[in-house]
Design a protein around this motif. Sequence first.
Motif, PDB file in Angstrom:
ATOM      1  N   GLN A  24       1.043  -1.383   0.207  1.00  0.00           N
ATOM      2  CA  GLN A  24       0.401  -0.018   0.027  1.00  0.00           C
ATOM      3  C   GLN A  24       1.208   0.942   0.241  1.00  0.00           C
ATOM      4  O   GLN A  24       0.602   2.798  -0.814  1.00  0.00           O
ATOM      5  N   ASP A  27       1.417   3.258  -2.575  1.00  0.00           N
ATOM      6  CA  ASP A  27       0.879   4.964  -2.843  1.00  0.00           C
ATOM      7  C   ASP A  27       1.756   6.331  -3.256  1.00  0.00           C
ATOM      8  O   ASP A  27       2.049   7.323  -3.529  1.00  0.00           O
ATOM      9  N   GLY A  34      -1.248   1.309  -4.618  1.00  0.00           N
ATOM     10  CA  GLY A  34      -1.361   1.335  -3.112  1.00  0.00           C
ATOM     11  C   GLY A  34      -2.942   0.344  -3.020  1.00  0.00           C
ATOM     12  O   GLY A  34      -3.515  -0.404  -3.290  1.00  0.00           O
ATOM     13  N   LEU A  35      -3.710   0.406  -3.947  1.00  0.00           N
ATOM     14  CA  LEU A  35      -4.726   0.358  -4.576  1.00  0.00           C
ATOM     15  C   LEU A  35      -4.633  -1.418  -5.882  1.00  0.00           C
ATOM     16  O   LEU A  35      -5.000  -2.158  -5.664  1.00  0.00           O
ATOM     17  N   ILE A  59      -7.895  -5.030   3.402  1.00  0.00           N
ATOM     18  CA  ILE A  59      -6.670  -3.927   2.221  1.00  0.00           C
ATOM     19  C   ILE A  59      -7.587  -2.647   1.594  1.00  0.00           C
ATOM     20  O   ILE A  59      -7.235  -1.407   1.080  1.00  0.00           O
ATOM     21  N   ILE A  60      -8.309  -3.988   0.218  1.00  0.00           N
ATOM     22  CA  ILE A  60      -9.086  -2.950  -0.197  1.00  0.00           C
ATOM     23  C   ILE A  60     -10.317  -2.414   0.564  1.00  0.00           C
ATOM     24  O   ILE A  60     -10.570  -0.642   0.130  1.00  0.00           O
ATOM     25  N   GLN A  63      -8.195   1.434   2.005  1.00  0.00           N
ATOM     26  CA  GLN A  63      -7.848   2.035  -0.260  1.00  0.00           C
ATOM     27  C   GLN A  63      -9.012   2.578  -0.360  1.00  0.00           C
ATOM     28  O   GLN A  63      -9.204   4.107  -0.664  1.00  0.00           O
ATOM     29  N   LEU A  66      -9.694   5.728   1.892  1.00  0.00           N
ATOM     30  CA  LEU A  66      -9.048   6.921   1.954  1.00  0.00           C
ATOM     31  C   LEU A  66      -8.821   7.919   0.553  1.00  0.00           C
ATOM     32  O   LEU A  66      -9.504   8.797   0.746  1.00  0.00           O
ATOM     33  N   ILE A  67      -9.953   7.003  -0.352  1.00  0.00           N
ATOM     34  CA  ILE A  67     -10.146   7.767  -0.888  1.00  0.00           C
ATOM     35  C   ILE A  67     -11.434   8.728  -1.160  1.00  0.00           C
ATOM     36  O   ILE A  67     -11.880   9.996  -1.641  1.00  0.00           O
ATOM     37  N   SER A  94      -3.305   6.661   6.533  1.00  0.00           N
ATOM     38  CA  SER A  94      -2.628   5.495   5.596  1.00  0.00           C
ATOM     39  C   SER A  94      -1.540   5.454   5.975  1.00  0.00           C
ATOM     40  O   SER A  94      -1.007   4.357   4.900  1.00  0.00           O
ATOM     41  N   THR A 116     -12.210   2.603   8.753  1.00  0.00           N
ATOM     42  CA  THR A 116     -12.676   1.925   7.400  1.00  0.00           C
ATOM     43  C   THR A 116     -14.064   1.711   7.326  1.00  0.00           C
ATOM     44  O   THR A 116     -14.621   1.756   8.340  1.00  0.00           O
TER      45      THR A 116
END
Length: 121
Positions: A24, A27, A34-35, A59-60, A63, A66-67, A94, A116
């Motif tokens: 990750q 990024d 990172g994705l 993880i997904i 990410q 965060l987006i 992150s 998350t």
Amino acid sequence: MEVVNQNIALREDRNLLVVAHLSQYLDYITGFGGLIVPLVLWLSTKDSVIGMNEHGKAIINLQLSLILYVIIGIPAILLLGAGILLLVFAGILSFLMPIVNAVKAANGEAPSHFGTIRFIS
């Protein structure tokens, strides 16, 4: 340790789980890896590595969260600077969560879902 399940040999590979979490940080280097890299690792090994499905989803979800935080935080800066707090939270998240989850993966524990949103459950 291998467990045979429906003619598929599941293997325990904690190092791959750690690499998936630490990837990750791409990024910070490339801006977009990172994705993509953890997504490819998760999709290609979720049926053959013990724990990859759970860690890959974490993880997904991190990410994508965060987006979303950045997408919401940038326009929210216009609202008396409230978005700055959200962007700072996203930056800290992150940086810390991949380390925390990599250590948990190395120890064989479940990943942490702090901060998350669960898009994939």
